[in-house]
Design a protein around this motif. Structure first.
Motif, short mmCIF file in Angstrom:
data_model
loop_
_atom_site.label_atom_id
_atom_site.label_comp_id
_atom_site.label_asym_id
_atom_site.label_seq_id
_atom_site.Cartn_x
_atom_site.Cartn_y
_atom_site.Cartn_z
N ASP A 191 0.85 -1.19 0.00
CA ASP A 191 0.00 0.00 0.00
C ASP A 191 0.88 1.23 0.00
O ASP A 191 2.10 1.15 -0.16
N GLN A 244 -1.89 -5.17 9.67
CA GLN A 244 -3.02 -4.32 9.26
C GLN A 244 -4.00 -5.07 8.36
O GLN A 244 -5.14 -4.66 8.22
N ASP A 306 0.36 6.15 8.83
CA ASP A 306 -1.08 5.93 8.77
C ASP A 306 -1.54 4.87 9.77
O ASP A 306 -2.62 4.97 10.32
N ILE A 307 -0.68 3.86 10.05
CA ILE A 307 -1.16 2.86 11.02
C ILE A 307 -1.06 3.41 12.43
O ILE A 307 -2.00 3.33 13.21
N VAL A 310 -3.18 7.07 12.58
CA VAL A 310 -4.54 7.17 12.03
C VAL A 310 -5.36 5.90 12.31
O VAL A 310 -6.37 5.94 13.00
N LYS A 311 -4.88 4.76 11.79
CA LYS A 311 -5.70 3.55 11.88
C LYS A 311 -5.87 3.04 13.32
O LYS A 311 -6.98 2.78 13.75
N LEU A 312 -4.74 2.90 14.05
CA LEU A 312 -4.85 2.37 15.41
C LEU A 312 -5.75 3.22 16.30
O LEU A 312 -6.65 2.68 16.96
N ARG A 314 -8.18 5.09 15.49
CA ARG A 314 -9.57 4.94 15.03
C ARG A 314 -10.14 3.60 15.50
O ARG A 314 -11.25 3.52 16.02
N TRP A 315 -9.34 2.53 15.31
CA TRP A 315 -9.81 1.19 15.71
C TRP A 315 -10.04 1.13 17.22
O TRP A 315 -10.98 0.49 17.68
N TYR A 374 1.16 -3.73 18.20
CA TYR A 374 0.24 -3.50 17.08
C TYR A 374 -0.50 -4.77 16.70
O TYR A 374 -1.73 -4.79 16.62
N ILE A 378 -4.50 -5.50 17.07
CA ILE A 378 -5.36 -5.58 15.88
C ILE A 378 -6.07 -6.93 15.82
O ILE A 378 -7.26 -7.02 15.51
#
Length: 397
Positions: A191, A244, A306-307, A310-312, A314-315, A374, A378
């Motif tokens: 990505d 991810q 981003d992980i 942003v992503k973590l 948010r999750w 991480y 996840i």
């Protein structure tokens, strides 16, 4: 750094502990034969841990860490003592320096108890023994020395050399779980965060470890996983994914095929997998206004940007349904005080050496703060943690 310089990460770390004016700095100079540490008659000259890379024969390249006096006073003194204690988590071994004319005190007894609890090998250096009328005989863990005259320094250095734990732990990333000729499928999402034209370090190291085991590594993107498994004709021994992509990879990997992630393998390889699995349970206790620290081991222009940022977050917000605050650190920085956080989520730590990773885990444990990583977080949020740690022989209660 010269071409032949040993990186600090690979050097044996020796912590020098003791009260103020026990002669810690003078002893370092006497052992290395060079004026490196600050020496003065004022008690408490060393106010912060000072690390010096040097050669210590017969041992070779070491890092000596001179720490503040354990009897430092006042509010500043308390902080300094805390820093001295934190150094312990970075040490391969410790030298406890005691003023021979004063002898062992409660401060030393408490220090030795802590070293034993952390399983750090140590030697006691009874310094300034030239001031004693009669010098007692050395014992296995106590050496009488004088930084001023050089007496006993040779014996002390020999003892230190024999205390060093052997560096070959025999630990493997994944090879110990494999048989020769096994197939392993590696799922590597390509990505925007993936570095152009190459793989990231944990992927390279894992592939190398699989090859060393005489097994076969097959790499594909998450979008090609289903087709790859179908084409293989026989189930692989293991599927290893980038964390991810856990959710989609878990759906595409039949239940009878073991599945885990790079960062879970690295949690086992460099850290304490059980601690990280226990740590993730703290998600259930988070309240509005709690702070989660997200800590990344590398600074590569925030590639995991981003992980991590942003992503973590948010999750975590979505999973807990709570209003959570987030703090971030990256690279070599890790907060001195972890008590403001209710949970620490660390990356797999591929860019940190094992000592630094264990240091961070031990610090979290000392401060009583749950810490996870991480991949574990996840997989937990996606309800597949048990599946993800099963291949490593872990059963979740």
């Amino acid at each position: 750094m010269g071409m032949n310089a040993t990186p600090a990460a690979e050097r044996v770390h020796i912590g020098i502990f003791g009260k103020r004016n026990a002669g810690k700095s003078s002893l370092i100079n006497a052992m290395t034969g060079q004026e490196l540490a600050i020496v003065s008659d004022i008690a408490g000259t060393t106010t912060d841990p000072v690390s010096k890379a040097m050669e210590l024969l017969p041992l070779g390249p070491v890092v000596m860490i001179d720490t503040p006096g354990l009897d430092d006073e006042g509010e500043l003194g308390t902080q300094r003592v805390r820093k001295a204690m934190q150094v312990m988590n970075k040490c391969d071994l410790a030298v406890v320096v005691i003023d021979a004319s004063e002898g062992q005190t409660e401060v030393h007894t408490a220090l030795l108890a802590r070293l034993k609890a952390k399983q750090i090998p140590y030697v006691i250096a009874m310094n300034q023994c030239d001031r004693l009328d009669t010098v007692p005989s050395d014992t296995e863990d106590t050496k009488y020395v004088s930084a001023a005259t050089g007496a006993g320094i040779f014996a002390l250095k020999e003892t230190i050399a024999h205390l060093v734990p052997s560096s070959d732990t025999g630990k493997r990333i994944v090879a110990d779980l494999l048989q020769p000729n096994d197939f392993i499928v590696l799922v590597i999402p390509i990505d925007s965060a993936a570095p152009k034209g190459r793989l990231i370090l944990p992927q390279q190291q894992t592939i190398r470890d699989i090859l060393d085991a005489g097994a076969t590594a097959i790499a594909c993107r998450d979008t090609e996983l289903a087709a790859t498994l179908h084409k293989l004709g026989q189930p692989p021994r293991l599927v290893i994914t980038d964390s991810q992509a856990f959710r989609s990879v878990s759906k595409d990997t039949p239940a009878d095929i073991p599945l885990t992630s790079f960062s879970i393998l690295f949690a086992r390889y460099k850290g304490r997998l059980e601690q990280a699995v226990r740590g993730v349970m703290a998600l259930e206790q988070l309240q509005d206004g709690d702070t989660v620290l997200i800590s990344e081991g590398c600074t590569h222009h925030r590639q995991c940007d981003d992980i991590g940022t942003v992503k973590l977050p948010r999750w975590i917000q979505e999973y807990t349904g709570k209003n959570i605050c987030f703090a971030y650190t990256s690279g070599g920085s890790f907060p001195d005080d972890l008590t403001p956080y209710q949970l620490i989520v660390h990356c797999g730590g591929c860019m940190l050496n094992e000592r630094e990773m264990k240091y961070r885990l031990a610090r979290a444990e000392d401060d009583g703060i749950p810490m996870t990583n991480y991949g574990i977080l996840i997989s937990y949020i996606n309800g597949i943690l048990q599946r993800a740690v099963q291949p490593l022989g872990l059963k979740i209660e």
